[in-house]
Design an enzyme around this catalytic site. Sequence first.
Site, PDB file in Angstrom:
ATOM      1  N   CYS A   1      -8.223  48.073  84.248  1.00 23.94           N
ATOM      2  CA  CYS A   1      -7.844  46.503  84.644  1.00 23.94           C
ATOM      3  C   CYS A   1      -7.334  45.486  85.584  1.00 23.94           C
ATOM      4  CB  CYS A   1      -8.360  45.518  83.477  1.00 23.94           C
ATOM      5  SG  CYS A   1      -9.012  46.252  82.212  1.00 23.94           S
TER       6      CYS A   1
ATOM      7  N   ARG B   1     -16.843  45.622  80.463  1.00 25.30           N
ATOM      8  CA  ARG B   1     -16.672  45.542  82.153  1.00 25.30           C
ATOM      9  C   ARG B   1     -17.809  45.178  82.089  1.00 25.30           C
ATOM     10  NH1 ARG B   1     -11.733  47.285  83.610  1.00 25.30           N
ATOM     11  NH2 ARG B   1     -12.013  48.887  82.387  1.00 25.30           N
TER      12      ARG B   1
END
Length: 339
Positions: free
Chosen positions: A133, A214
């Site tokens: 991330c 995601r």
Amino acid sequence: GQPPALRRPPWASPAARCTRACLWRLPCSALPNPRCPRERDLGPSQRRVPERLHQESLGLHSQSPFVLLLADWRGSMAVAGASDGGAGAAVRLGDQLPDCAITTDQGTSSLLSFDPSNWLLLFSYPKDMTPVCATEMAELAKCHEEFSRRGVSLLGLCVGTVEEHRAFVQDVEETFEVSIRFPVIADVSREVVRSLGLIHPRMRGTAGGRHSVRSVIVASPVEPDAAGREVELLLHYPPHIGRDTTELLRCVDALLRSHADGDIGTPANWRAGDDVLLLPTATEEEVDEKQAARATAAATAGPGGDATAGAPAAPSGFSQLRSYLRLKPDPGISLRDDL
């Protein structure tokens, strides 16, 4: 009294049982067992022996303590899944983006009122302070100007708190020497990820709640005569695989090009400036007329209304490879001018 002894039913001979003993599993599953010779070629309704026969084969009554305990366990698992914020119905292409109230690290808004005249690229990620991330946040920050030039607003989404997001943003900025100017939704209650169906079904967080998936959702601007934003693109990634910002920009360019002219599609590996495809429902004359009219409008809208300051005229020159496969040079008109 003593419970009845286990007895093997006549249909459960050793030759008929598979390596996983699927005929003795409790509770029964509707999923096939590929290693079971009895189930491999059966339909969904035939893959498992009914649970009633399992209970009878084990000498269990429907009100026996074991069956009641099993039912109570099933109910408790269902309640736990609901209280844990189970994944709601996922949005699909063409759906209207739900108008959720959002709280970000930069203020409050809603999915519809957040830069309504721009396209929206909503990207969700599982957790703050994680390596994949962090690299994604840094790369999106580097491409922020490219998205803005195309009229696209970036908006992050994660189930963390505002304080966690701010600490994560600061950490990424210091580590990668970038400036993150897009906001990140602090979805502590998980209302946004549930409404979008972006709760990971198996990956759980440290506090017992599930992580967000995601994913990427690209939605159209809020048009004056439209009900809201329409979902135009959906991308999903595994938790450990990072996104490619170059591909995100390519997808945005293709969407803008297609929306600028509804008769045009983009081939595989298309980049801005490459040849475009003429859809089977369109004629060459219609495409030429639309592109010429759009080029004229863009020219008259140049600085000071000077017609010489506009975009180049739309080129002709279709290349027909098959009756359904027609290529045409990209007219070269500014994507942003066509919004």
